[in-house]
Design a protein around this motif. Structure first.
Motif, PDB file in Angstrom:
ATOM      1  N   LEU A 858      77.797  53.049  31.057  1.00  0.00           N
ATOM      2  CA  LEU A 858      77.751  52.077  29.965  1.00  0.00           C
ATOM      3  C   LEU A 858      77.819  50.634  30.443  1.00  0.00           C
ATOM      4  O   LEU A 858      77.045  49.794  29.985  1.00  0.00           O
ATOM      5  N   LEU A 859      78.744  50.315  31.342  1.00  0.00           N
ATOM      6  CA  LEU A 859      78.908  48.940  31.799  1.00  0.00           C
ATOM      7  C   LEU A 859      79.410  48.906  33.230  1.00  0.00           C
ATOM      8  O   LEU A 859      80.149  49.802  33.653  1.00  0.00           O
ATOM      9  N   ARG A 860      79.019  47.861  33.955  1.00  0.00           N
ATOM     10  CA  ARG A 860      79.565  47.569  35.263  1.00  0.00           C
ATOM     11  C   ARG A 860      80.081  46.128  35.248  1.00  0.00           C
ATOM     12  O   ARG A 860      79.796  45.368  34.326  1.00  0.00           O
ATOM     13  N   SER A 861      80.776  45.749  36.328  1.00  0.00           N
ATOM     14  CA  SER A 861      81.275  44.364  36.427  1.00  0.00           C
ATOM     15  C   SER A 861      81.315  43.953  37.887  1.00  0.00           C
ATOM     16  O   SER A 861      82.359  43.716  38.454  1.00  0.00           O
ATOM     17  N   ASN A 862      80.131  43.903  38.493  1.00  0.00           N
ATOM     18  CA  ASN A 862      80.033  43.471  39.881  1.00  0.00           C
ATOM     19  C   ASN A 862      80.084  41.942  39.957  1.00  0.00           C
ATOM     20  O   ASN A 862      79.966  41.252  38.943  1.00  0.00           O
ATOM     21  N   ILE A 863      80.255  41.418  41.159  1.00  0.00           N
ATOM     22  CA  ILE A 863      80.388  39.958  41.312  1.00  0.00           C
ATOM     23  C   ILE A 863      79.378  39.352  42.282  1.00  0.00           C
ATOM     24  O   ILE A 863      79.352  38.131  42.442  1.00  0.00           O
ATOM     25  N   ARG A 864      78.569  40.149  42.938  1.00  0.00           N
ATOM     26  CA  ARG A 864      77.578  39.608  43.866  1.00  0.00           C
ATOM     27  C   ARG A 864      76.209  40.173  43.532  1.00  0.00           C
ATOM     28  O   ARG A 864      76.074  41.387  43.427  1.00  0.00           O
ATOM     29  N   PRO A 865      75.237  39.291  43.312  1.00  0.00           N
ATOM     30  CA  PRO A 865      75.245  37.839  43.523  1.00  0.00           C
ATOM     31  C   PRO A 865      75.587  37.032  42.265  1.00  0.00           C
ATOM     32  O   PRO A 865      75.463  35.814  42.290  1.00  0.00           O
ATOM     33  N   ASP A 866      76.009  37.695  41.193  1.00  0.00           N
ATOM     34  CA  ASP A 866      76.376  36.992  39.966  1.00  0.00           C
ATOM     35  C   ASP A 866      77.838  37.265  39.672  1.00  0.00           C
ATOM     36  O   ASP A 866      78.216  38.369  39.271  1.00  0.00           O
ATOM     37  N   ILE A 867      78.667  36.254  39.835  1.00  0.00           N
ATOM     38  CA  ILE A 867      80.111  36.452  39.735  1.00  0.00           C
ATOM     39  C   ILE A 867      80.549  36.750  38.310  1.00  0.00           C
ATOM     40  O   ILE A 867      81.657  37.262  38.085  1.00  0.00           O
ATOM     41  N   ILE A 868      79.732  36.454  37.308  1.00  0.00           N
ATOM     42  CA  ILE A 868      80.102  36.740  35.917  1.00  0.00           C
ATOM     43  C   ILE A 868      79.191  37.800  35.308  1.00  0.00           C
ATOM     44  O   ILE A 868      79.009  37.856  34.092  1.00  0.00           O
ATOM     45  N   SER A 869      78.649  38.656  36.149  1.00  0.00           N
ATOM     46  CA  SER A 869      77.730  39.690  35.669  1.00  0.00           C
ATOM     47  C   SER A 869      78.374  40.531  34.573  1.00  0.00           C
ATOM     48  O   SER A 869      79.451  41.092  34.760  1.00  0.00           O
ATOM     49  N   ASP A 870      77.717  40.609  33.433  1.00  0.00           N
ATOM     50  CA  ASP A 870      78.080  41.451  32.285  1.00  0.00           C
ATOM     51  C   ASP A 870      79.350  41.015  31.569  1.00  0.00           C
ATOM     52  O   ASP A 870      79.764  41.665  30.596  1.00  0.00           O
ATOM     53  N   ILE A 871      80.001  39.952  32.020  1.00  0.00           N
ATOM     54  CA  ILE A 871      81.190  39.470  31.319  1.00  0.00           C
ATOM     55  C   ILE A 871      80.776  38.984  29.927  1.00  0.00           C
ATOM     56  O   ILE A 871      79.797  38.255  29.771  1.00  0.00           O
ATOM     57  N   GLY A 872      81.519  39.418  28.906  1.00  0.00           N
ATOM     58  CA  GLY A 872      81.214  38.971  27.552  1.00  0.00           C
ATOM     59  C   GLY A 872      81.203  40.124  26.565  1.00  0.00           C
ATOM     60  O   GLY A 872      81.746  41.200  26.824  1.00  0.00           O
ATOM     61  N   LYS A 873      80.578  39.905  25.422  1.00  0.00           N
ATOM     62  CA  LYS A 873      80.560  40.882  24.349  1.00  0.00           C
ATOM     63  C   LYS A 873      79.314  41.760  24.441  1.00  0.00           C
ATOM     64  O   LYS A 873      78.224  41.278  24.746  1.00  0.00           O
ATOM     65  N   HIS A 874      79.517  43.039  24.164  1.00  0.00           N
ATOM     66  CA  HIS A 874      78.416  44.006  24.222  1.00  0.00           C
ATOM     67  C   HIS A 874      78.449  44.899  22.992  1.00  0.00           C
ATOM     68  O   HIS A 874      79.521  45.205  22.446  1.00  0.00           O
ATOM     69  N   ASN A 875      77.250  45.319  22.596  1.00  0.00           N
ATOM     70  CA  ASN A 875      77.097  46.310  21.535  1.00  0.00           C
ATOM     71  C   ASN A 875      76.272  47.449  22.112  1.00  0.00           C
ATOM     72  O   ASN A 875      75.092  47.271  22.433  1.00  0.00           O
TER      73      ASN A 875
END
Length: 985
Positions: A858-875
């Motif tokens: 459903l979701l991941r939260s990696n930081i390289r190369p985007d340190i804010i990848s997927d951070i935020g609200k999801h539906n």
């Protein structure tokens, strides 16, 4: 006596050779003349070829600091070449880790970047020696290419300007330098015979003794010695036959934004054309029609020159697809359009149809691809990743035949080494050593040229290539075009092995899940574009114009964002923001084309539907995707409209019951746990229990894959799991005559993230819908929902968007173990003969293979190369479908289409006469020549049949070339068929 290590403090002969080689390099420039009076201006790029000045013009001198982070500059100046340089080849010299396009006296003279520091001026300078120049520069905070040690120390957000010079070259020293690059590389490489390397080290030492490293006299004698003693030596032999193909991989977006690729592409093409001017035997291949389009639009002068190089055969367009797309996530029609728009550009611009798909860097390839390529004029497929990046098994072929899901076959090449090499002898020998199909595959393919951000081949690579066949220790090499390699070695080669199945990459499994919102938009827009094309065919019957150009531009925008470092999520945050901006603009444009009006619901699918439909209503009791509304039961024939149903009388008490955590509908008896998982699900008619343990159980795992953070999920991801906290346990919320709503709220540890499940059951649908409202604020976490199913099966069936693939759930072999995370499209199903469970999703692609079921990522939260990848609200929405019988008996695929293709609200009724029984109407559009209606039909259940068309239709390939005509259509399992009806007939 204690052991005492003897440490050598004097130089070994090999180290002395290296040291003297470095001294020799300093002598390449024979004389130089600094250019002064330079001016510079800072800019930032705001569009494909638009810039905003962020400084005034200022003087530029040596040792000044230049560039801003990810910034652009313009350097201008004028110089007069010294009289003492006349009669020589004169070069412009600039040492830089940035990327430069140089114009001299109004003409494009060449490019400079981390891999080259000079360009020849003579063709652009008159007899007066006057040089007016303009340098367009771009500096990425992380440089394109970190393979060149000469510029590694110069990289950075800002750089020191090291001066601009006219220089002349000591030709003897330069030629000796190229000789030594080849020979020292061989001497150091374990791929070559040890006795030869020992012999070579001695001869290198002797040769360098002939050079005075202060005056550089004797370089010619050293070359003569090496020619007589080494290049003429035939005592040492090697085997092999390697085709050398010039190439540059150019990511449209990755560690840079798409707008920056316009300049990268122009620089790369310019550099290669200038090499062709100097080396008439040099050939180079370049992919992606989108890149040629940008050159034509933004650098028309270069494009005009390029067309001549293409006609001469030196410059070779390869790769039929509009961009090099990810080949897992895009649906079948998207892959068709990649070929359609790519090939049509090549035909218009160059008068050619390219017969290759050139995809060196994609992260695995769907089984549906061979058929699409074969029907798009493509006979050859090239992709490197499986041979060089697999983490468990070595892919067993390099040159082979790839058999697709429908039985189509194309020739395939998976070269044994990386697609980025700098043409060193050791790389060529390594390629031959790793080549599996030596006995029957013909030559092996070795690509050379710097890449990822373009740049391509260098003078050094070409000079090395010219020396290879003079060295008996080297495999035989032959420089050629890409199509020459493919035609000579693969075409009609009956000895090639056949690979039947997907080309699964045993790496980068996280790209099915990273950047969740991109995936959701991609799925939605694929179907939305289909609907709007179909809608305007209806409106053509009313005399309205079909917006062909606008729809084509929107489709190209979708295809562009399916590039293999955009839709997989493997990019920096600005690339993500660009893609989201594109998607929102596309959604707005499509909404505008559909227009305002909601009196009717148009069923754009070509089959009958009966289902509860969510109708937006600000006074509605329920919310879905952030909008209020209510569910109403809708029935419709295919490709037909019905009036918007009237509200149903509210009755929330008769069709379901809820006692604590037990819920009963007309279909099931369900027992929920406090966290929203289901511990029991029984069919009320048969009494069958579908659950063995738990389904819809949310898990949070540690996800630390290492270097390739955005790309990978490792097989040990389950080792560390974090307990979720139930904040609001499972409870009933409300119901009406069609839907009952339940809710659960969970938090991750330390309350970093909240996760609310809205669980819906329906009166007139067997689906159990789970809508996840997530406020995600994690680092290095992976969220999955698991399904442990009461069924005995050794296969998980997954949708490919044009048929299904069965994946084994056991772990008997290393191949099966490596496929622990795979790609699926709209649905996956785990069942035995009597029944099982399917999960249908609206934009998820990663599925975990389990012995007793599966998990949906459903979701991941990696930081390289985007340190804010997927951070935020999801539906995140998916539906659980328990069913009797097989997935085919239960109509899982049809139900998945219904779930992903909602009824289209319109202001007027529409009806179309086409049905195409047994086939899915993949698309219906106006032909590219605007003379016919084109239908793309796909068989998706593995069936066979025929039906009358009710008239004469043209048969076509996927490029819309007419291949015949028919009045009856016969179809085979998983076949994609294109037919057309002339407008007015």
């Amino acid at each position: 006596m204690a052991f005492v290590e003897v440490i050598r403090r004097s130089l070994r002969s090999e180290e002395w050779t290296d040291l003297r080689f470095g001294y020799l390099k300093r002598g390449i420039i024979k004389d130089c003349q600094e250019i002064t009076g330079l001016r510079i201006k800072d800019r930032i790029q705001t569009g494909d070829n638009s810039y905003k000045d962020i400084s005034d013009w200022r003087d530029l001198a040596k040792d000044d600091i230049i560039f801003t982070p990810d910034g652009n500059i313009i350097i201008t100046g004028q110089g007069m070449i010294s009289e003492k340089f006349k009669g020589h080849e004169v070069y412009l010299h600039l040492h830089t880790a940035a990327e430069m396009i140089v114009k001299v006296n109004g003409s494009f003279a060449g490019g400079m970047d981390p891999n080259r520091n000079r360009l020849l001026l003579n063709p652009f300078v008159g007899t007066d020696g006057l040089v007016n120049f303009e340098i367009e520069g771009y500096n990425r905070s992380k440089p394109d290419d970190e393979r060149n040690p000469d510029t590694m120390n110069d990289r950075g957000c800002r750089q020191i300007f090291q001066g601009l010079y006219f220089v002349i070259i000591n030709k003897d020293v330069l030629d000796l330098y190229y000789d030594l690059i080849a020979l020292i590389d061989i001497a150091k490489s374990p791929h070559f015979d040890e006795d030869y390397r020992s012999y070579l080290n001695k001869e290198l030492e002797t040769a360098l003794n002939l050079v005075d490293l202060t005056t550089y006299e004797g370089a010619d004698k050293s070359r003569k010695y090496l020619d007589e003693k080494v290049f003429s030596n035939r005592d040492f032999k090697s085997s092999g036959n390697v085709a050398l193909v010039g190439h540059s991989h150019l990511d449209i977006a990755y560690y840079w934004r798409r707008i920056h690729t316009v300049q990268k592409n122009a620089r790369t093409i310019l550099i290669q054309m200038r090499l062709m001017d100097r080396y008439p035997d040099f050939k180079y291949c370049h992919t992606q029609p989108f890149l040629y389009e940008t050159l034509e639009k933004n650098y028309p002068e270069l494009f005009s020159e390029l067309k001549k190089k293409v006609k001469s055969g030196q410059f070779e367009p390869v790769g039929a697809m509009y961009v090099e797309p990810d080949c897992n996530i895009p649906a079948a029609e998207s892959l068709v359009r990649q070929c359609l728009y790519g090939q049509h550009f090549y035909r218009r611009a160059f008068g050619i149809t390219v017969d290759s798909a050139w995809l060196p860097d994609v992260f695995g390839n769907s089984w549906i691809l061979p058929q699409i390529l074969e029907k798009s004029g493509v006979d050859y497929f090239v992709s490197n990743k499986m041979s060089t990046w697999n983490d468990t098994n070595r892919f067993p072929h390099n040159n082979f035949v790839w058999k697709g899901i429908d039985g189509s076959k194309i020739y395939a090449c998976v070269p044994p080494t990386h697609f980025i090499t700098w043409n060193m002898p050791s790389q060529v020998k390594e390629n031959w050593d790793a080549y599996i199909d030596k006995e029957y595959g013909g030559q092996t393919l070795s690509m050379f040229g710097y890449g990822d951000g373009g740049s391509g081949a260098t003078e050094e690579m070409i000079e090395l290539m010219h020396r290879f066949d003079r060295l008996s220790i080297m495999p035989h090499t032959e420089h050629m075009r890409a199509d020459e390699f493919l035609h000579r070695n693969l075409k009609d080669n009956g000895a090639l092995e056949v690979w039947d199945g997907e080309l699964y990459l045993e790496m980068h499994r996280g790209t099915f899940t990273t950047k969740s919102l991109l995936k959701r938009y991609n799925r939605m827009l694929e179907f939305r574009l289909r609907d709007v094309e179909l809608l305007f065919l209806c409106r053509m019957n009313e005399g309205l114009r079909y917006p062909a150009e606008e729809l084509r531009a929107l489709y190209k925008q979708l295809l562009l964002n399916q590039f293999h470092d955009i839709i997989p999520g493997s990019h920096i945050n600005p690339v993500y923001e660009d893609a989201i901006t594109d998607y929102r603009a596309m959604e707005d444009s499509l909404d505008r084309l559909v227009g305002i009006g909601s009196g009717y619901l148009f069923n754009t699918l070509n089959h009958y539907r009966r289902e509860p439909v969510f109708i937006e209503d600000t006074n509605g009791k329920f919310a879905r995707k952030g909008r209020r509304g209510a569910y109403r039961l809708v029935e419709s024939e295919g490709l037909s409209s019905i009036p918007l149903p009237s509200p149903e009388p509210e009755d929330s008490s008769t069709w379901f019951s809820c006692k604590g955590s037990t819920v009963q509908t007309g279909y099931y008896r369900l027992v929920f746990n406090s966290d929203g998982s289901i511990s029991s699900l029984k069919d009320r008619n048969t009494g069958r229990e579908y659950v063995n343990g738990c389904i819809n159980r949310l898990h949070l795992y540690q996800d630390m894959p290492g270097m390739y953070d955005s790309w990978d999920i490792l097989p040990n991801y389950k080792d560390i799991e974090y307990e979720l906290v139930v904040m609001e346990p499972f409870h009933f919320v409300q119901a009406d005559s069609q839907c009952a709503l339940f809710s659960v709220t969970l938090n991750t540890p330390e309350c970093k993230s909240s996760w609310t499940m809205l669980i819906k059951v329906f009166k007139d649908s067997p689906l159990i819908e789970i809508e996840n409202l997530v406020d995600w604020n994690e680092k290095h976490r992976l969220a999955k929902t698991t399904f442990n199913i009461n069924a005995l099966s050794r296969e998980l069936v997954c949708d490919t968007s044009a048929g299904y693939i069965k994946r084994e759930t056991h772990r008997n072999t290393s191949w099966q173990k490596a496929r622990f995370e795979c790609c699926c499209h709209k649905w996956c199903d785990f069942s035995e003969a009597g029944g099982g469970i399917a999960v249908i999703n609206e934009g998820k692609y990663g599925v975990g293979i389990e012995e007793n079921g599966f998990s949906l990522s459903l979701l991941r939260s990696n930081i390289r190369p985007d340190i804010i990848s997927d951070i935020g609200k999801h539906n995140i929405i998916y539906a659980i479908y328990p069913h009797n019988g097989s997935f085919l008996d239960a109509g899982v695929n049809r139900l998945a289409f219904d779930y992903n293709v909602p009824f289209l609200p319109t202001g007027a009724p529409y009806s179309l006469p086409w049905r195409f029984p047994g086939l899915y109407l993949q698309s219906a559009k106006l032909s590219e020549d605007e003379k016919s209606i084109v239908f793309r039909l796909s068989e998706q259940d593995g069936g066979r049949g025929s039906f009358a068309l009710g008239g004469v239709y043209k048969t076509m390939n996927m490029l819309e070339d007419v291949t015949g005509e028919c009045t009856e259509l016969e179809y085979k399992p998983f076949e994609i068929i294109t037919i057309a009806k002339e407008i007015g007939l």
